[in-house]
Design an enzyme around this catalytic site. Structure first.
Site, short mmCIF file in Angstrom:
data_model
loop_
_atom_site.label_atom_id
_atom_site.label_comp_id
_atom_site.label_asym_id
_atom_site.label_seq_id
_atom_site.Cartn_x
_atom_site.Cartn_y
_atom_site.Cartn_z
N HIS A 10 -3.86 10.78 11.86
CA HIS A 10 -4.44 10.74 10.51
C HIS A 10 -3.48 11.30 9.45
CE1 HIS A 10 -8.58 11.43 8.35
NE2 HIS A 10 -7.74 10.73 7.62
N THR B 203 0.82 -1.21 0.00
CA THR B 203 0.00 0.00 0.00
C THR B 203 0.86 1.26 0.00
OG1 THR B 203 -1.47 1.27 1.44
CG2 THR B 203 -0.11 -0.35 2.52
N ASP B 204 0.28 2.35 -0.49
CA ASP B 204 1.00 3.63 -0.45
C ASP B 204 1.15 4.14 0.99
OD1 ASP B 204 -1.64 4.39 0.02
OD2 ASP B 204 -1.76 5.83 -1.62
N GLU B 205 0.38 3.56 1.93
CA GLU B 205 0.46 4.05 3.32
C GLU B 205 1.82 3.79 3.96
OE1 GLU B 205 -2.83 3.51 5.90
OE2 GLU B 205 -4.28 3.84 4.31
N TYR C 25 -1.43 -0.28 11.17
CA TYR C 25 -1.66 -1.00 9.90
C TYR C 25 -0.50 -0.76 8.94
CZ TYR C 25 -3.21 -1.45 5.03
OH TYR C 25 -3.27 -1.74 3.69
N LYS D 218 2.32 -3.36 7.29
CA LYS D 218 2.53 -3.56 5.85
C LYS D 218 3.98 -3.23 5.46
CE LYS D 218 -0.19 -4.47 3.06
NZ LYS D 218 -0.66 -5.80 2.55
P1 NAD Z 1 -10.08 -6.86 2.70
O1 NAD Z 1 -10.00 -6.52 4.14
O2 NAD Z 1 -11.31 -6.54 1.95
O3 NAD Z 1 -9.81 -8.43 2.51
C1 NAD Z 1 -8.78 -9.11 3.18
C2 NAD Z 1 -8.99 -10.60 2.97
O4 NAD Z 1 -7.92 -11.29 3.62
C3 NAD Z 1 -10.30 -11.13 3.59
O5 NAD Z 1 -10.94 -11.99 2.68
C4 NAD Z 1 -9.83 -11.89 4.82
O6 NAD Z 1 -10.68 -12.98 5.17
C5 NAD Z 1 -8.45 -12.38 4.36
N1 NAD Z 1 -7.56 -12.67 5.49
C6 NAD Z 1 -7.29 -11.88 6.56
N2 NAD Z 1 -6.43 -12.48 7.39
C7 NAD Z 1 -6.11 -13.68 6.81
C8 NAD Z 1 -5.25 -14.74 7.17
N3 NAD Z 1 -4.55 -14.72 8.32
N4 NAD Z 1 -5.16 -15.80 6.35
C9 NAD Z 1 -5.90 -15.85 5.20
N5 NAD Z 1 -6.74 -14.89 4.82
C10 NAD Z 1 -6.84 -13.80 5.61
O7 NAD Z 1 -8.80 -6.19 2.04
P2 NAD Z 1 -8.61 -5.47 0.63
O8 NAD Z 1 -9.04 -4.07 0.76
O9 NAD Z 1 -9.15 -6.33 -0.43
O10 NAD Z 1 -7.01 -5.46 0.54
C11 NAD Z 1 -6.31 -6.55 -0.04
C12 NAD Z 1 -4.82 -6.23 -0.02
O11 NAD Z 1 -4.59 -5.03 -0.75
C13 NAD Z 1 -4.27 -5.96 1.38
O12 NAD Z 1 -2.98 -6.51 1.46
C14 NAD Z 1 -4.20 -4.45 1.49
O13 NAD Z 1 -3.17 -4.05 2.36
C15 NAD Z 1 -3.89 -4.09 0.05
N6 NAD Z 1 -4.33 -2.74 -0.36
C16 NAD Z 1 -5.64 -2.37 -0.21
C17 NAD Z 1 -6.05 -1.12 -0.66
C18 NAD Z 1 -7.48 -0.65 -0.53
O14 NAD Z 1 -7.76 0.52 -0.80
N7 NAD Z 1 -8.42 -1.49 -0.15
C19 NAD Z 1 -5.12 -0.26 -1.27
C20 NAD Z 1 -3.79 -0.68 -1.38
C21 NAD Z 1 -3.42 -1.93 -0.95
O1 DAU Z 2 -4.05 4.08 0.65
C1 DAU Z 2 -4.31 2.70 0.60
C2 DAU Z 2 -5.08 2.30 1.84
O2 DAU Z 2 -6.39 2.87 1.71
C3 DAU Z 2 -5.16 0.80 2.06
O3 DAU Z 2 -3.87 0.31 2.29
C4 DAU Z 2 -6.05 0.49 3.27
O4 DAU Z 2 -6.20 -0.91 3.42
C5 DAU Z 2 -7.41 1.11 3.03
O5 DAU Z 2 -8.24 0.89 4.17
C6 DAU Z 2 -7.27 2.61 2.77
O6 DAU Z 2 -6.83 3.32 3.96
P1 DAU Z 2 -7.47 4.75 4.37
O7 DAU Z 2 -7.24 4.95 5.80
O8 DAU Z 2 -7.05 5.80 3.42
O9 DAU Z 2 -9.01 4.40 4.04
P2 DAU Z 2 -10.37 4.65 4.84
O10 DAU Z 2 -11.46 4.18 3.91
O11 DAU Z 2 -10.37 4.09 6.21
O12 DAU Z 2 -10.41 6.23 4.93
C7 DAU Z 2 -10.31 7.06 3.78
C8 DAU Z 2 -10.33 8.51 4.25
O13 DAU Z 2 -11.64 8.81 4.77
C9 DAU Z 2 -9.36 8.81 5.38
O14 DAU Z 2 -8.86 10.12 5.24
C10 DAU Z 2 -10.22 8.71 6.64
C11 DAU Z 2 -11.57 9.22 6.16
N1 DAU Z 2 -12.77 8.65 6.83
C12 DAU Z 2 -12.87 7.30 6.93
C13 DAU Z 2 -13.97 6.75 7.53
C14 DAU Z 2 -14.08 5.23 7.66
C15 DAU Z 2 -13.77 9.52 7.29
O15 DAU Z 2 -13.68 10.75 7.18
N2 DAU Z 2 -14.87 8.94 7.88
C16 DAU Z 2 -15.01 7.59 8.04
O16 DAU Z 2 -16.04 7.15 8.62
#
Ligand code: NAD
Ligand code: DAU
Length: 335
Positions: free
Chosen positions: A275, A124-126, A149, A153
């Site tokens: 944040h 992730t970019d985080e 988190y 990562k």
């Molecule tokens: P998600 O939370 O929707 O899904 C995570 C999945 O992993 C779930 O199906 C969960 O059951 C499974 N899981 C969790 N722990 C496990 C374990 N110990 N063994 C096997 N399975 C397990 O997540 P997502 O948003 O789809 O993210 C997927 C990947 O992409 C993550 O690595 C996340 O860091 C990365 N990522 C997500 C975003 C985003 O915006 N959602 C952006 C950048 C990177």
């Molecule tokens: O940048 C990639 C990441 O994006 C992934 O690695 C993470 O798994 C994914 O959860 C996401 O992280 P963020 O913290 O950016 O996403 P989130 O959806 O939790 O929040 C997005 C923005 O919105 C952040 O600035 C917090 C704000 N927010 C979030 C929630 C849940 C609110 O203002 N209100 C809310 O209720």
């Protein structure tokens, strides 16, 4: 191509499996997923009987399960299994360290022992920390994770890099910006806003709402992962981003407008501790080396996403019952 995908029952994982099976007739996928609160077999219900798809319920931390799947000789591993929600990591980071760090280590060890030839670590970019008003994260930006988190990562990224360096392990790291699209669990910002707006509930905006994220439609991320699988160079890091920065408040307003709900539903609540102010990705290396670029305009992706949630209200109702209710109450009642 035989793929071992972990975390395939989650948001991006299920989009990725669907994309690969729809696009290729010569791809076989084993999906290893623990089915945590975020994993949902309904996300792949239509593919359950697909002849090229197998689901295995299991934990990436479980050596025996992982060893068995790696010894079957996948051509590549795509590790998407993770604990992913920043707010939950602030509440309790243990499961983040277990899955994101120890789980990745377990996968790396088994992949190395079984001479897997390609291992994609979906990061992730985080991990780069936060930006002020200008600048972009490149692959050379130092890692400065701020949340538990992000730290978990970044730790996994460092482990993959160490395996590349020490064992000539064929690991590749991708670092993507915020995804949105169908099947995203509604603890995350965009589906939470859609879910609340459709019910006429208040939309909780953290702090001043001026935090910025770079949004990418999940299917575009999946296309990028496919490009990395086929063209990515072992040992490299690839940034993936939408070049699409939005302030949270502006997205929330747009969702309210599209759902014909009043702006009076916007409610400013207590900020997330620590944040990160702004994320913005420079993905020029992926454009150049992988020939990838985002294809879905934000307005189009947002429209598709909102329609999907409205048409799948049964999915939303199901995932927002049970654990989610307690979570929402805990997270938002005193904010
Ligand atoms: P998600 O939370 O929707 O899904 C995570 C999945 O992993 C779930 O199906 C969960 O059951 C499974 N899981 C969790 N722990 C496990 C374990 N110990 N063994 C096997 N399975 C397990 O997540 P997502 O948003 O789809 O993210 C997927 C990947 O992409 C993550 O690595 C996340 O860091 C990365 N990522 C997500 C975003 C985003 O915006 N959602 C952006 C950048 C990177
Ligand atoms: O940048 C990639 C990441 O994006 C992934 O690695 C993470 O798994 C994914 O959860 C996401 O992280 P963020 O913290 O950016 O996403 P989130 O959806 O939790 O929040 C997005 C923005 O919105 C952040 O600035 C917090 C704000 N927010 C979030 C929630 C849940 C609110 O203002 N209100 C809310 O209720």
């Amino acid at each position: 191509m035989k793929l071992l995908v972990t975390g395939g029952a989650g948001f991006i994982g299920s989009n990725f499996i669907r994309f690969m099976l729809e696009t290729y007739s010569d791809v076989w996928i084993v999906n290893l997923d623990k089915l945590t609160y975020a994993g949902n077999l309904d996300n792949l219900r239509d593919l359950e009987t697909h002849p090229h798809y197998t689901f295995v319920r299991g934990d990436i931390c479980d050596r025996a399960t992982v060893e068995k799947l790696m010894s079957a000789g996948p051509d590549a591993v795509v590790n998407l299994a993770a604990e992913t929600h920043v707010d939950r990591s602030i509440e309790d980071a243990r499961s983040f360290i277990e899955t994101n760090v120890l789980g990745t280590h377990c996968l790396l060890e088994a992949a190395r022992a079984n001479k897997v030839t390609r291992f994609i670590q979906v990061s992730t970019d985080e991990v780069y920390g936060s930006l002020s008003e200008t600048g972009f994260f490149t692959e050379e930006t130092p890692l400065r994770p701020n949340s538990p988190y992000a730290a978990s990562k970044a730790s996994a990224d460092l482990l993959v890099k160490a395996y590349v360096h020490t064992f000539a392990f064929p690991g590749i790291i991708t670092r993507c910006s915020n995804n949105f699209g169908p099947y995203q669990f509604p603890e995350k910002f965009l589906p939470l806003m859609i879910n609340n707006a459709r019910q006429g509930k208040t939309l909780p905006i953290y702090g001043d709402g001026l935090y910025i994220r770079d949004w990418l439609f999940a299917r575009d991320h999946c296309r990028a992962l496919d490009c990395v699988l086929r063209q990515g160079r072992a040992g490299e890091v690839y940034n993936i981003g939408g070049n699409n920065e939005w302030r949270n408040i502006d997205i929330a307003k747009r969702i309210l407008r599209l759902l014909r709900q009043p702006e009076s539903l916007l409610t400013f609540v207590k900020d997330r501790p620590g944040h990160d102010r702004r994320y913005a990705i420079d993905a020029s290396k992926s454009f150049r080396e992988l020939g990838w670029k985002p294809e879905t305009r934000f307005e189009e992706g947002l429209g598709v996403t909102i329609r999907w949630y409205l048409e799948n209200d049964a999915w939303l109702d199901k995932v927002t019952s049970g654990e989610y209710r307690n979570y929402y109450e805990r997270m938002y009642s005193n904010r």
